[in-house]
Design an enzyme around this catalytic site. Sequence first.
Site, PDB file in Angstrom:
ATOM      1  N   SER A   1       0.697  -1.155  -0.071  1.00 42.24           N
ATOM      2  CA  SER A   1       0.048  -0.110   0.027  1.00 42.24           C
ATOM      3  C   SER A   1       0.973   1.339   0.101  1.00 42.24           C
ATOM      4  O   SER A   1       2.180   1.217   0.335  1.00 42.24           O
ATOM      5  CB  SER A   1      -0.847   0.042   1.352  1.00 42.24           C
ATOM      6  OG  SER A   1      -1.438   1.355   1.352  1.00 42.24           O
TER       7      SER A   1
ATOM      8  N   TYR B   1      -1.255  -0.223  10.876  1.00 43.28           N
ATOM      9  CA  TYR B   1      -1.317  -0.445   9.570  1.00 43.28           C
ATOM     10  C   TYR B   1      -0.133  -0.033   8.587  1.00 43.28           C
ATOM     11  O   TYR B   1       0.438  -0.847   7.828  1.00 43.28           O
ATOM     12  CB  TYR B   1      -2.653   0.200   8.753  1.00 43.28           C
ATOM     13  CG  TYR B   1      -2.822  -0.240   7.441  1.00 43.28           C
ATOM     14  CD1 TYR B   1      -3.135  -1.610   6.998  1.00 43.28           C
ATOM     15  CD2 TYR B   1      -2.828   0.717   6.420  1.00 43.28           C
ATOM     16  CE1 TYR B   1      -3.447  -1.748   5.579  1.00 43.28           C
ATOM     17  CE2 TYR B   1      -2.819   0.275   4.995  1.00 43.28           C
ATOM     18  CZ  TYR B   1      -3.187  -1.017   4.815  1.00 43.28           C
ATOM     19  OH  TYR B   1      -3.575  -1.354   3.313  1.00 43.28           O
TER      20      TYR B   1
END
Length: 255
Positions: A149, A162
């Site tokens: 990501s 995250y």
Amino acid sequence: MATKLSGTVALVTGASSGIGAATARRLAEDGASVALVARRKDRLTELAAEIEKAGGIALVVEADITDRAQAEAAVQRTVEHFGRLDTLVNNAGLMLLGPVVGADADEWERMIAVNVQGLLYTTRAALPHLLKAAEDGPRRVADIVNISSIAGRVAWNGYGVYNLTKFGVNGFTESLRQEVTQRHVRVGVLEPGGVDTELGSHNDHKPEVREAIGTFYEQTEVLAPDDIADGVAYMVTRPRHASIGELWIMPTDQA
């Protein structure tokens, strides 16, 4: 007519929805036989039927990759069924957002298990077979693509853990690339920014997160799973000596 990945086998984790399902379809279209790995067998069965109806070949492998034994068994079943493994796409992931202090620690543990441990377990089990494919496979090259990501490069408030998992994925990818690239196993990381999948639905019960994500989606032309699948195909269908270590796929600002 032969296609770019004819005679090869790909294993895709998190294949029951979103980017994983789109990637499996795309690789099958390019001629690869695809092992579909995830926990939701019903969805995998539907996807396999769809791929086979379109003329492709798919194997359903129900597994929880956060369990090392299951991850190893998924790779073993793939190799036993197809006789080889040429491409690994580590796609399984969770995005659970919130402040480091006050958030649900069980959520953090679950996300770390999927995003980091599962990727490590599957990669470790697959690597010997990928090295063999690079030596004597039809393309004389093998591929590992880790779906990360943009959060693996840029930090935001509320994304702390995250970010931790995705920064880890990026670092692991680069280290592994240096370890095996001379043996013709290409290792790359694909970093999307803003994809419309059910990944974000895990945060729907958090009003502050939902509001922040909603603002982003209102201002941005978000990516679709097929966009990321096209990126994976671009990475693994390139000529043998052409490797992509890192690929960013970014959405368009509507402004």
